[in-house]
Motif scaffolding. Structure first.
Motif, PDB file in Angstrom:
ATOM      1  N   THR A 171      -1.212  -0.126   8.305  1.00  0.00           N
ATOM      2  CA  THR A 171      -2.292   0.243   8.807  1.00  0.00           C
ATOM      3  C   THR A 171      -3.296   1.193   8.076  1.00  0.00           C
ATOM      4  N   PHE A 195      -8.317   0.751  17.172  1.00  0.00           N
ATOM      5  CA  PHE A 195      -7.060   0.687  16.866  1.00  0.00           C
ATOM      6  C   PHE A 195      -6.125   0.381  18.288  1.00  0.00           C
ATOM      7  N   ILE A 253      -1.505   7.925  11.911  1.00  0.00           N
ATOM      8  CA  ILE A 253      -1.680   6.313  11.396  1.00  0.00           C
ATOM      9  C   ILE A 253      -0.779   6.295  10.199  1.00  0.00           C
TER      10      ILE A 253
END
Length: 167
Positions: A154, A26, A150
């Motif tokens: 995403t 990420f 997150i």
């Protein structure tokens, strides 16, 4: 607020250590960016015009953002596109296998940090949470690893990937 899916974009979902100890790469976006500041996302971005294939967009953006050479990526599939509500993107995720110990080079203009999370850590950090965004409370899927949250597109892409891995 734009309609979800007005602008075509693509992300690469890079998987390392597959299948024994799979993890994902990420980016943590810089906090001073105009779009999605400080958020955790997969490397990716807007399509460079209709002539650019969306998989090429994902690979180009991953190279620009984290220095991932497209020749190091074995694209193994795509996940369903996800719309973003605030910025109006239609995000096309492409899943790619990469070697375990690649050296990444974050683009200092866009990326504050590159984050490597194992699948087990992500699964353990899943919860439906109530977040307030632009003054509006939303109940949304989230993943927390350490101090990293997150959420949004995403998290929805990650959930789709984990469902398929589990299935």
């Amino acid at each position: 607020m734009k309609a979800p899916g007005g602008t075509e974009a693509a992300v690469l979902v890079p998987i390392f250590g597959h299948p024994a100890h799979s993890g994902l790469v990420f980016t943590e976006r810089r906090s001073d960016l105009r779009r999605h500041p400080g958020e955790i996302s997969f490397p990716g971005g807007r399509q460079d015009g209709p002539a650019e294939d969306l998989m090429a967009t994902a690979l180009r953006e991953a190279e620009e953002e984290i220095g991932l050479d497209p020749s190091d990526v074995e694209v193994v599939g795509a996940l369903p596109p996800v719309g973003t509500f605030v910025t109006g993107y239609k995000v096309h995720p492409f899943v790619g296998l990469i070697p375990e110990d690649l050296p990444f080079r974050p683009n200092p203009a866009e990326v504050a940090a590159i984050l490597l999370f194992r699948i087990e850590e992500l699964r353990a950090g899943f919860a439906m949470r109530r977040l307030v965004r632009r003054g509006i409370p939303i109940r949304t899927p989230t993943y927390v690893v350490g101090e990293h949250l997150i959420w949004g597109a995403t998290a929805r892409i990650l959930g789709e990937l984990l469902d398929r891995v589990d299935g």
